[in-house]
Design a protein around this motif. Sequence first.
Motif, PDB file in Angstrom:
ATOM      1  N   LEU A  25      25.386  -0.021   5.402  1.00  0.00           N
ATOM      2  CA  LEU A  25      25.075  -1.290   4.760  1.00  0.00           C
ATOM      3  C   LEU A  25      25.028  -1.038   3.263  1.00  0.00           C
ATOM      4  CD1 LEU A  25      24.186  -4.291   4.941  1.00  0.00           C
ATOM      5  CD2 LEU A  25      21.822  -3.469   5.102  1.00  0.00           C
ATOM      6  N   CYS A  26      26.064  -1.481   2.576  1.00  0.00           N
ATOM      7  CA  CYS A  26      26.188  -1.254   1.126  1.00  0.00           C
ATOM      8  C   CYS A  26      26.010   0.219   0.774  1.00  0.00           C
ATOM      9  CB  CYS A  26      25.203  -2.128   0.363  1.00  0.00           C
ATOM     10  SG  CYS A  26      25.665  -3.882   0.385  1.00  0.00           S
ATOM     11  N   GLY A  27      26.698   1.084   1.527  1.00  0.00           N
ATOM     12  CA  GLY A  27      26.742   2.504   1.186  1.00  0.00           C
ATOM     13  C   GLY A  27      25.683   3.373   1.827  1.00  0.00           C
ATOM     14  N   LYS A  28      24.759   2.773   2.606  1.00  0.00           N
ATOM     15  CA  LYS A  28      23.714   3.559   3.262  1.00  0.00           C
ATOM     16  C   LYS A  28      23.682   3.247   4.752  1.00  0.00           C
ATOM     17  CE  LYS A  28      19.565   3.760   1.809  1.00  0.00           C
ATOM     18  NZ  LYS A  28      18.206   3.465   1.289  1.00  0.00           N
ATOM     19  N   PRO A  29      23.642   4.272   5.611  1.00  0.00           N
ATOM     20  CA  PRO A  29      23.450   4.001   7.037  1.00  0.00           C
ATOM     21  C   PRO A  29      22.201   3.165   7.251  1.00  0.00           C
ATOM     22  CG  PRO A  29      24.017   6.304   6.691  1.00  0.00           C
ATOM     23  CD  PRO A  29      23.763   5.715   5.332  1.00  0.00           C
ATOM     24  N   ILE A  35      13.848   4.903   7.285  1.00  0.00           N
ATOM     25  CA  ILE A  35      13.370   6.263   7.005  1.00  0.00           C
ATOM     26  C   ILE A  35      12.834   6.346   5.578  1.00  0.00           C
ATOM     27  CG2 ILE A  35      14.082   8.671   6.707  1.00  0.00           C
ATOM     28  CD1 ILE A  35      16.118   8.213   8.988  1.00  0.00           C
ATOM     29  N   ASP A  36      13.564   5.768   4.641  1.00  0.00           N
ATOM     30  CA  ASP A  36      13.157   5.838   3.232  1.00  0.00           C
ATOM     31  C   ASP A  36      11.800   5.189   2.997  1.00  0.00           C
ATOM     32  OD1 ASP A  36      15.438   7.190   2.531  1.00  0.00           O
ATOM     33  OD2 ASP A  36      16.473   5.457   1.690  1.00  0.00           O
ATOM     34  N   VAL A  37      11.555   4.028   3.611  1.00  0.00           N
ATOM     35  CA  VAL A  37      10.288   3.346   3.368  1.00  0.00           C
ATOM     36  C   VAL A  37       9.134   4.078   4.050  1.00  0.00           C
ATOM     37  CG1 VAL A  37      10.317   1.702   5.289  1.00  0.00           C
ATOM     38  CG2 VAL A  37       9.283   1.040   3.117  1.00  0.00           C
ATOM     39  N   VAL A  60      20.846  11.477  11.278  1.00  0.00           N
ATOM     40  CA  VAL A  60      19.465  11.539  10.815  1.00  0.00           C
ATOM     41  C   VAL A  60      19.132  12.941  10.307  1.00  0.00           C
ATOM     42  CG1 VAL A  60      17.043  11.384  11.555  1.00  0.00           C
ATOM     43  CG2 VAL A  60      18.668   9.611  12.236  1.00  0.00           C
ATOM     44  N   GLU A  61      19.557  13.952  11.036  1.00  0.00           N
ATOM     45  CA  GLU A  61      19.255  15.322  10.612  1.00  0.00           C
ATOM     46  C   GLU A  61      20.033  15.701   9.352  1.00  0.00           C
ATOM     47  OE1 GLU A  61      19.432  17.930  14.060  1.00  0.00           O
ATOM     48  OE2 GLU A  61      17.341  17.373  14.501  1.00  0.00           O
ATOM     49  N   SER A  62      21.234  15.133   9.173  1.00  0.00           N
ATOM     50  CA  SER A  62      21.970  15.371   7.925  1.00  0.00           C
ATOM     51  C   SER A  62      21.269  14.701   6.748  1.00  0.00           C
ATOM     52  CB  SER A  62      23.407  14.853   8.037  1.00  0.00           C
ATOM     53  OG  SER A  62      23.448  13.432   8.024  1.00  0.00           O
ATOM     54  N   TYR A  63      20.410  13.720   7.057  1.00  0.00           N
ATOM     55  CA  TYR A  63      19.614  13.027   6.036  1.00  0.00           C
ATOM     56  C   TYR A  63      18.318  13.777   5.757  1.00  0.00           C
ATOM     57  CZ  TYR A  63      18.358   8.795   3.388  1.00  0.00           C
ATOM     58  OH  TYR A  63      18.043   7.895   2.380  1.00  0.00           O
ATOM     59  N   ARG A 113      12.269  -4.606   4.372  1.00  0.00           N
ATOM     60  CA  ARG A 113      10.821  -4.400   4.207  1.00  0.00           C
ATOM     61  C   ARG A 113      10.580  -3.370   3.102  1.00  0.00           C
ATOM     62  NH1 ARG A 113      12.036  -0.894   8.251  1.00  0.00           N
ATOM     63  NH2 ARG A 113      11.798  -2.242  10.063  1.00  0.00           N
ATOM     64  N   LYS A 114       9.502  -3.535   2.356  1.00  0.00           N
ATOM     65  CA  LYS A 114       9.163  -2.641   1.262  1.00  0.00           C
ATOM     66  C   LYS A 114       7.866  -1.905   1.564  1.00  0.00           C
ATOM     67  CE  LYS A 114      12.702  -3.995  -1.092  1.00  0.00           C
ATOM     68  NZ  LYS A 114      13.890  -3.086  -1.210  1.00  0.00           N
ATOM     69  N   VAL A 115       7.593  -0.863   0.782  1.00  0.00           N
ATOM     70  CA  VAL A 115       6.384  -0.079   0.999  1.00  0.00           C
ATOM     71  C   VAL A 115       5.135  -0.930   0.805  1.00  0.00           C
ATOM     72  CG1 VAL A 115       6.248   0.786  -1.369  1.00  0.00           C
ATOM     73  CG2 VAL A 115       5.248   2.116   0.513  1.00  0.00           C
ATOM     74  N   ILE A 116       5.187  -1.906  -0.090  1.00  0.00           N
ATOM     75  CA  ILE A 116       4.032  -2.774  -0.286  1.00  0.00           C
ATOM     76  C   ILE A 116       3.724  -3.565   0.980  1.00  0.00           C
ATOM     77  CG2 ILE A 116       5.447  -4.637  -1.262  1.00  0.00           C
ATOM     78  CD1 ILE A 116       1.782  -3.743  -2.139  1.00  0.00           C
ATOM     79  N   HIS A 117       4.768  -3.947   1.718  1.00  0.00           N
ATOM     80  CA  HIS A 117       4.542  -4.665   2.976  1.00  0.00           C
ATOM     81  C   HIS A 117       3.843  -3.756   3.985  1.00  0.00           C
ATOM     82  CE1 HIS A 117       8.347  -6.936   1.595  1.00  0.00           C
ATOM     83  NE2 HIS A 117       7.281  -7.663   1.283  1.00  0.00           N
ATOM     84  N   LEU A 118       4.272  -2.512   4.072  1.00  0.00           N
ATOM     85  CA  LEU A 118       3.639  -1.567   4.992  1.00  0.00           C
ATOM     86  C   LEU A 118       2.180  -1.338   4.622  1.00  0.00           C
ATOM     87  CD1 LEU A 118       6.412   1.164   5.405  1.00  0.00           C
ATOM     88  CD2 LEU A 118       5.787  -0.615   7.037  1.00  0.00           C
TER      89      LEU A 118
END
Length: 231
Positions: A25-29, A35-37, A60-63, A113-118
Amino acid sequence: MSKVLFIIPARGGSKGIPHKNIKELCGKPLITYSIDVARQIVSDENICVSTDDDEIIRMVESYGLSVGFKRPDYLSTDQAGTNGVLLHALDFYEKQGHFFDVLILLQPTSPFRKVIHLKEALALYDSSIDMVVSVKEAATNPYYNSFEEGKEGLLTVSKGDGKIERRQDAPKVWEFNGSIYVINPTSLKEKGLSGFTRIKKYEMDDIHSVDLDTMFDWKIAELMLKEKMVE
């Protein structure tokens, strides 16, 4: 501070969007958005990707995130429910002596979703409740302009008395947006998701509630990112 386990379910089979969990999705799996959030809250040891798919495991492991187990086939069918997936992951960690106060389910299909939401959803949680769940205002209000088929195939008002003429006069209702589930692990083991009765809502706006189920949803999400409607 509570010990938190993030669980990201990523089954290999997908009919609406083929290979959606690792589709870019726009260059990112897609799965990497979740995972990032999660990585902004906990270390990798507290992030679990539950998948039955070898290609997803490799991606995922390559990430840089280790995948501790491969989900069994009986939890990877179209009929398999989220409850079993969560219990299986929790059992895996508990057998290794790792116990958690809170589970947070992140579905990969909610990339905005963003970290602030979490953090805000987590702040609403305490051990006296079963779950905090993210919601958005329901697109269709059952108290206004919503009908069911009654006797002789005639429509009857779904809820209320049928006298509400304006949407803004109807009681406000919410629907799950699929983004964040903050779960009490004790409740999960004792009652299961379907038995939860003590549930708090965490309201999100429509933009950050985007859920990807179809290619139409995917195209909309791509446009939103390209137009910088979300970051």
